[in-house]
Design an enzyme around this catalytic site. Structure first.
Site, PDB file in Angstrom:
ATOM      1  N   SER A   1      88.765  83.228  -1.957  1.00  0.00           N
ATOM      2  CA  SER A   1      88.606  81.900  -1.375  1.00  0.00           C
ATOM      3  C   SER A   1      89.406  81.828  -0.101  1.00  0.00           C
ATOM      4  O   SER A   1      90.401  82.529   0.067  1.00  0.00           O
ATOM      5  CB  SER A   1      89.094  80.837  -2.352  1.00  0.00           C
ATOM      6  OG  SER A   1      90.494  80.760  -2.271  1.00  0.00           O
ATOM      7  N   LYS A   2      88.951  80.948   0.781  1.00  0.00           N
ATOM      8  CA  LYS A   2      89.598  80.900   2.089  1.00  0.00           C
ATOM      9  C   LYS A   2      91.022  80.361   2.006  1.00  0.00           C
ATOM     10  O   LYS A   2      91.767  80.429   2.962  1.00  0.00           O
ATOM     11  CB  LYS A   2      88.742  80.133   3.090  1.00  0.00           C
ATOM     12  CG  LYS A   2      88.550  78.695   2.803  1.00  0.00           C
ATOM     13  CD  LYS A   2      87.718  78.062   3.907  1.00  0.00           C
ATOM     14  CE  LYS A   2      87.368  76.634   3.527  1.00  0.00           C
ATOM     15  NZ  LYS A   2      86.195  76.130   4.165  1.00  0.00           N
ATOM     16  N   ARG A   3      91.389  79.836   0.864  1.00  0.00           N
ATOM     17  CA  ARG A   3      92.779  79.411   0.711  1.00  0.00           C
ATOM     18  C   ARG A   3      93.721  80.605   0.719  1.00  0.00           C
ATOM     19  O   ARG A   3      94.877  80.502   1.083  1.00  0.00           O
ATOM     20  CB  ARG A   3      92.970  78.653  -0.603  1.00  0.00           C
ATOM     21  CG  ARG A   3      92.527  77.255  -0.511  1.00  0.00           C
ATOM     22  CD  ARG A   3      92.647  76.554  -1.852  1.00  0.00           C
ATOM     23  NE  ARG A   3      91.812  75.370  -1.845  1.00  0.00           N
ATOM     24  CZ  ARG A   3      92.160  74.224  -1.282  1.00  0.00           C
ATOM     25  NH1 ARG A   3      93.343  74.091  -0.738  1.00  0.00           N
ATOM     26  NH2 ARG A   3      91.345  73.199  -1.280  1.00  0.00           N
TER      27      ARG A   3
ATOM     28  N   ARG B   1      98.410  79.071   8.765  1.00  0.00           N
ATOM     29  CA  ARG B   1      98.827  79.528   7.432  1.00  0.00           C
ATOM     30  C   ARG B   1     100.003  80.498   7.527  1.00  0.00           C
ATOM     31  O   ARG B   1     100.957  80.418   6.757  1.00  0.00           O
ATOM     32  CB  ARG B   1      97.684  80.286   6.766  1.00  0.00           C
ATOM     33  CG  ARG B   1      96.608  79.413   6.297  1.00  0.00           C
ATOM     34  CD  ARG B   1      96.604  79.392   4.759  1.00  0.00           C
ATOM     35  NE  ARG B   1      95.637  78.417   4.338  1.00  0.00           N
ATOM     36  CZ  ARG B   1      94.353  78.692   4.207  1.00  0.00           C
ATOM     37  NH1 ARG B   1      93.921  79.910   4.370  1.00  0.00           N
ATOM     38  NH2 ARG B   1      93.518  77.761   3.862  1.00  0.00           N
TER      39      ARG B   1
END
Ligand code: GLU
Length: 494
Positions: free
Chosen positions: A253-255, A469
């Protein structure tokens, strides 16, 4: 045997995902290995979330990887249109057939009733799903309510007992009890089909022989199979591929990892390496060779070599492979050409030059000032973020909230980015100068640099996300508890 026809059916609701490319690759290899066709269909039944931009990006990303299609948008084919929003009449005709045979029924339940039902089922610890309330209505009552224009959806009937068993090409027999299957809405109250209905109708009409898709759809298979049976159609062969995973085994997931193909393109990966790496997801060449191209993979393709253990999408391994491609498959001239095209594309340069020109005295100042446009994430340290007004926590908040704001932008351009971030600074009651300070550092690695708004615009969301991030991580990251508080605070911003 009739012609092998496979498809990739992306929904244009976000960035082109590496998972889409992975499934497309396996579908294409399977079809072409058997002399068949690979079809691309755009599943834009979700009119609210589908965007033209996303559709364009998906087509471009597949094209960049060399995953061309034999029928679909841009090239047409015998069974078009290949975009669901252009197939409305087909769905109208087909739902009529199911209503006439009693396999589907109108449901007038309000969302209020459905909410109460769900709450009740949850508190009773019962299976959550539609209770068949509107099935009890007689045909006259239904006709009268429809004629009166009462809002309704159309659901499919589902058997109460027993189970659905089907043969998955990779998994063998799979059984799912009907009690776990909801009376799926086929047509929404706006008259538009849901994914499940449009997908089955289109797979049939487009003569898809093998549905090879992600494992997340396995629980939908019974509904789909039943729809084929209601129509009296043959069910295509079903094959559910293992999902790509993060190195910690969670679903990719892009998280946790960049998942957009655009990110890898922007970071300077070679499409051949990327495609080769996707081919290594759960699959190996019979020779054990790790470097192979699309043609070689197609030639040797055997779906039975797909292993079901969740393949790990590991960026370090991808980097290693990409490096190998750069060293072994490019001569110096090719390297120079590809690098120049990547780093100094006319489009990029035209946008960067005005930013740099105002700030340099000599050409030799350019690299220092502008290198972050073509470098990996800047090297950061927590000391860099020492600020006279902002605490580290406040800066984490700015970075995270900015990311959420940017992710929510419908249009990606300088004006939208600027007004969104200015709005956020206002909501947080911060001077714009202070607010932008952690963003400058995260994006360029320097406290003062070219306009951060314009830089974000040029770098685009994928790279911006990765940099924000990375900066958050350098500042200590966001714990689960902190994430909850941040989410709550973010939601309450007015
Ligand atoms: N539109 C679905 C998706 O975006 C397609 C799933 C399928 O292949 O049936 O994943």
């Amino acid at each position: 045997m009739s012609e092998i026809r496979t498809r990739i059916a992306p929904s244009p609701t976000g960035d082109p995902h590496v998972g889409t490319a992975y499934i497309a690759l396996f579908n294409r290899c399977f079809a072409h290995h058997h002399g068949g066709k690979f079809i691309l269909r755009i599943e834009d039944t979700d009119q609210v979330r589908s965007t033209d931009q996303s559709e364009k990006d998906i087509l471009e990303a597949l094209g960049w990887l060399g995953l061309s299609w034999d029928e679909g948008p841009g090239i047409g084919g015998e069974y078009g249109p290949y975009k669901q929003s252009e197939r409305g009449e087909i769905y109208d005709q087909h739902i009529k057939q199911l209503l006439d045979t009693g396999s589907a029924f109108p449901c007038f339940c309000t969302s209020h009733r459905l909410d109460d039902l769900r709450k009740q089922q949850m508190s009773d610890k019962a299976a959550v799903g539609y209770d068949g309330h509107c099935l009890q209505l007689g045909p006259e009552a239904v006709a009268a309510r429809v004629a009166a224009g009462e809002e309704h959806v159309i659901r499919m009937k589902i058997p109460k007992e027993g189970e659905c068993t089907f043969d998955d090409m990779l998994r063998g027999p799979v059984s799912i009890s009907w009690s776990q299957v909801d009376m799926q809405v086929l047509i929404k109250s706006d008259g538009k089909p849901t994914y499940h209905f449009a997908n089955v109708v289109d797979d049939h009409l487009m003569r898809i022989s093998h549905v090879i898709r992600g494992e997340e759809w396995i629980n939908s298979a019974p509904k789909h199979i039943l729809l084929y049976q209601y129509f009296g159609w043959d069910v295509p062969v079903l094959c559910h591929m293992p999902l790509l995973r993060n190195p910690d085994k969670s679903k990719l997931s892009k998280r946790k990892n960049p998942t957009s193909i655009g990110y890898y393109q922007a970071m300077g990966y070679l499409p051949e390496a990327m495609l080769n790496y996707l081919g290594m997801m759960g699959w190996t060449m019979p020779t054990g060779e790790e470097m192979f191209n699309l043609q070689e993979m197609t030639h040797s393709f055997d779906i039975n070599r797909v292993s079901l253990g969740g393949p790990i999408f590991d960026i370090q391994k991808l980097d290693w492979l990409n490096g190998k491609y750069i060293r072994e498959s490019l001569d110096d001239q090719q390297f120079a050409k590809l690098f120049a095209e990547w780093a100094f594309s006319a489009d990029k340069i035209q946008r960067i030059v005005p930013l740099l020109k105002q700030r340099v005295e000599r050409f030799c100042d350019v690299a220092e000032l502008g290198s972050f446009f073509i470098s990996a994430n800047p090297t950061l340290s927590i000391e860099l973020f020492e600020h006279k007004v902002l605490t580290i926590e406040a800066q984490i908040k700015i970075l995270q909230f900015s990311l959420w704001h940017l992710e929510a932008l419908e249009v990606w351009n300088r004006e939208f980015i600027e007004s969104s971030l200015q709005g956020l600074a206002g909501q947080l009651d911060l001077k714009i100068r202070d607010f932008l300070s952690p963003l400058f550092l995260a994006i360029s690695g320097k406290a003062v640099s070219t306009s951060v708004i314009e830089s974000i615009d040029i770098l685009k969301l994928d790279i911006t996300r990765a940099r924000l991030r990375a900066a958050i991580d350098v500042l200590g990251g966001i714990s689960k508890k902190m994430a909850k508080n941040l989410e709550r605070e973010y939601r309450s911003l007015d």
